[in-house]
Scaffold this active site. Structure first.
Site, short mmCIF file in Angstrom:
data_model
loop_
_atom_site.label_atom_id
_atom_site.label_comp_id
_atom_site.label_asym_id
_atom_site.label_seq_id
_atom_site.Cartn_x
_atom_site.Cartn_y
_atom_site.Cartn_z
N PRO A 49 39.95 17.01 58.16
CG PRO A 49 40.66 18.85 59.06
CD PRO A 49 40.12 17.71 58.09
CB CYS A 50 38.49 13.88 62.67
SG CYS A 50 39.69 12.10 61.82
CG HIS A 51 44.87 15.21 62.18
ND1 HIS A 51 44.58 15.35 60.44
CD2 HIS A 51 46.06 16.52 61.64
CE1 HIS A 51 44.65 16.19 59.76
NE2 HIS A 51 45.97 17.00 61.37
#
Length: 159
Positions: A126-128
């Site tokens: 989850p780089c978001h």
């Protein structure tokens, strides 16, 4: 040989790629060119079906973590960052600086940003969930509109 399949989702078209044992990439609205040089074939495998099932559950707020084999390709530093990203709880965010501290290199904010940018398996890794130190949304491979949608999904369905 890798397999790819394309799916239309509530955040747009994505392609998911697997190597027969694990997910290796997710791309936003990208057409992966199928040719012998890339060794990729359009083929919806059981693993790809399970991946899109879990992603759809995530988009619907029915899933807040993934149970899939992953094999992201990157440097040791990038993998360290990606491991740290997976430890950010659903519905929460961290700054690049916070991730740098988490991996034991508090001066590596920019390098964390570059590793984040190279994340081959967005959403699942989850780089978001990584934002600027000032709380602003910055940079996302799929575009800031998709980053905003993903964070809204998590905010709306946080348990």
């Amino acid at each position: 040989m890798e397999n790819v399949f394309y799916y239309d989702t509530r955040i747009g078209r994505i392609s998911i790629i697997e190597n027969g044992m694990a997910i290796t990439r997710i791309c936003f609205a990208n057409k992966i060119e199928l040719n012998n040089e890339l060794n990729i074939e359009a083929n919806e495998t059981e693993l790809l079906r399970e991946t899109i099932k879990q992603l759809e559950e995530f988009f619907e707020g029915k899933r807040n973590c993934f149970d899939l084999p992953l094999e992201p390709k990157g440097t040791e530093f990038q993998k360290k960052v990606w491991d740290a990203l997976q430890k950010i709880p659903f519905g929460e965010t961290r700054s690049y600086g916070e991730i740098a501290k988490t991996i034991g290199n508090e001066k590596a904010s920019r390098a964390v940003g570059m590793a984040n940018n190279k994340n081959p398996i967005p959403i699942i890794i989850p780089c978001h969930r990584v934002i600027g130190a000032n709380g602003k949304l910055v940079g996302y491979a799929g575009g800031l509109d998709i980053k905003e949608k993903l964070l809204k999904i998590e905010k709306d369905y946080r348990r």
